[in-house]
Write a protein that holds these residues in place. Structure first.
Motif, mmCIF file in Angstrom:
data_model
loop_
_atom_site.group_PDB
_atom_site.id
_atom_site.type_symbol
_atom_site.label_atom_id
_atom_site.label_comp_id
_atom_site.label_asym_id
_atom_site.label_seq_id
_atom_site.Cartn_x
_atom_site.Cartn_y
_atom_site.Cartn_z
ATOM 1 N N THR A 84 -66.105 -37.873 9.994
ATOM 2 C CA THR A 84 -65.552 -37.071 8.907
ATOM 3 C C THR A 84 -65.332 -37.917 7.654
ATOM 4 O OG1 THR A 84 -63.350 -37.498 9.787
ATOM 5 C CG2 THR A 84 -64.422 -35.434 10.455
ATOM 6 N N ASN B 16 -59.220 -29.885 8.574
ATOM 7 C CA ASN B 16 -60.082 -29.546 7.441
ATOM 8 C C ASN B 16 -61.363 -30.394 7.452
ATOM 9 O OD1 ASN B 16 -60.632 -28.378 4.758
ATOM 10 N ND2 ASN B 16 -60.251 -30.471 4.066
ATOM 11 N N HIS B 17 -61.213 -31.717 7.570
ATOM 12 C CA HIS B 17 -62.389 -32.603 7.543
ATOM 13 C C HIS B 17 -63.341 -32.307 8.697
ATOM 14 C CE1 HIS B 17 -59.894 -35.814 5.227
ATOM 15 N NE2 HIS B 17 -60.488 -34.975 4.416
ATOM 16 N N LEU C 287 -65.146 -28.876 8.189
ATOM 17 C CA LEU C 287 -66.189 -28.979 7.148
ATOM 18 C C LEU C 287 -67.422 -29.708 7.679
ATOM 19 C CD1 LEU C 287 -64.052 -29.824 3.973
ATOM 20 C CD2 LEU C 287 -65.296 -27.692 4.433
#
Ligand SMILES: Nc1ncnc2c1ncn2[C@@H]1O[C@H](COP(=O)(O)OP(=O)(O)OP(=O)(O)O)[C@@H](O)[C@H]1O
Ligand SMILES: C[C@H](N)[C@H](N)CCCCCC(=O)O
Ligand SMILES: [Mg+2]
Length: 217
Positions: free
Chosen positions: A9, A146-147, A150
């Motif tokens: 990430t 989140n990372h 994504l």
């Protein structure tokens, strides 16, 4: 599966740490394993990631790390700043030759999956072109949901196969560590392998085995 791309990430999340433990586990299992970091940056005297891995795989460092840049940058930024270039075609041939020589090849990216190797050519493209499934290394701590999502979403949009998510560096200090893996599983359908923060580099045997199982051994 004959090879895997270890991506992450972000930079500094633990790709080399995971590659080291995976290479160790495969060697323990009697597998002839090679390591390839197609481009290593931040190389002053010797490539740090490559040198660590060749201590296990017993490769020539130039085979493990064919292209180096001295500044701590993405490969593409290295090209722009250092005024030298390399051929993606040559890199792919290098990888294909390694596939002939080793039973399994661990490929490590630089930084995360969208880091540019060249303009318009990132690690997701490399995984696609080299037909590499990926392992995603993610942080254990706050911000990882989140990372990780994504990274997962981008990988899926590129049609990549995700062999696993490795959530690395659990210390038990950050309250989000209690729920991060569960929520990432709910969002992606993939149950992350959780790795603790340790003293030194070598994980316990059960966790080394769990890494090997992610890539089919
Ligand atoms: N679970 C862990 N326990 C203890 N130390 C760790 C752990 N994971 C990573 N580290 C250490 O954290 C640092 C960063 O990890 P690492 O070098 O593996 O990151 P990376 O993702 O390979 O970064 P890069 O993008 O530069 O290749 C290293 O010093 C590594 O040994
Ligand atoms: C120098 C460092 N250790 C890495 N290998 C390169 C990381 C590039 C990250 C680029 C970025 O995401 O902005
Ligand atoms: Mg590394």
């Amino acid at each position: 599966m004959r090879a895997v791309l270890i991506t992450a990430t972000d930079t500094g999340v633990g790709k080399t740490f995971v590659a080291y433990n995976l290479a160790y586990a495969l060697k323990e299992a009697g597998v002839k394993v090679g390591y390839l970091k197609p481009v290593e940056t931040d190389v002053k005297d010797f490539p740090a990631d490559g040198s660590l891995l060749v201590s296990i795989t017993e490769q020539d460092i130039k085979e493990a790390v064919p292209v180096v840049f001295s500044l701590p940058l993405s490969p593409y930024a290295g090209i722009l700043e250092e005024g030298k270039d390399f051929s993606l075609e040559d890199l792919k041939h290098h990888f294909e030759n390694m596939l002939k020589k080793y039973e399994f090849v661990i490929v490590e990216g630089a930084g995360g999956i969208a880091v540019p190797i060249k303009r318009d050519y990132d690690y997701a493209r490399l995984a696609k072109d080299w037909n590499l499934p990926i392992l995603v290394v993610a942080r254990a701590t706050l911000g990882t949901i989140n990372h990780t999502f994504l990274t997962y979403f981008y990988a899926k949009s590129m049609g990549l196969t995700i062999k696993g998510i490795v959530m690395n560096g659990f210390e038990g200090k950050d309250v989000s560590e209690r729920t991060n893996a569960r929520i990432v599983q709910e969002l992606t359908g993939i149950k992350p392998l959780e790795l603790p923060k340790i003293d030194g580099l070598l994980l316990p045997e059960d966790l080394r085995r769990a890494l090997a199982e992610l890539v089919g051994f």
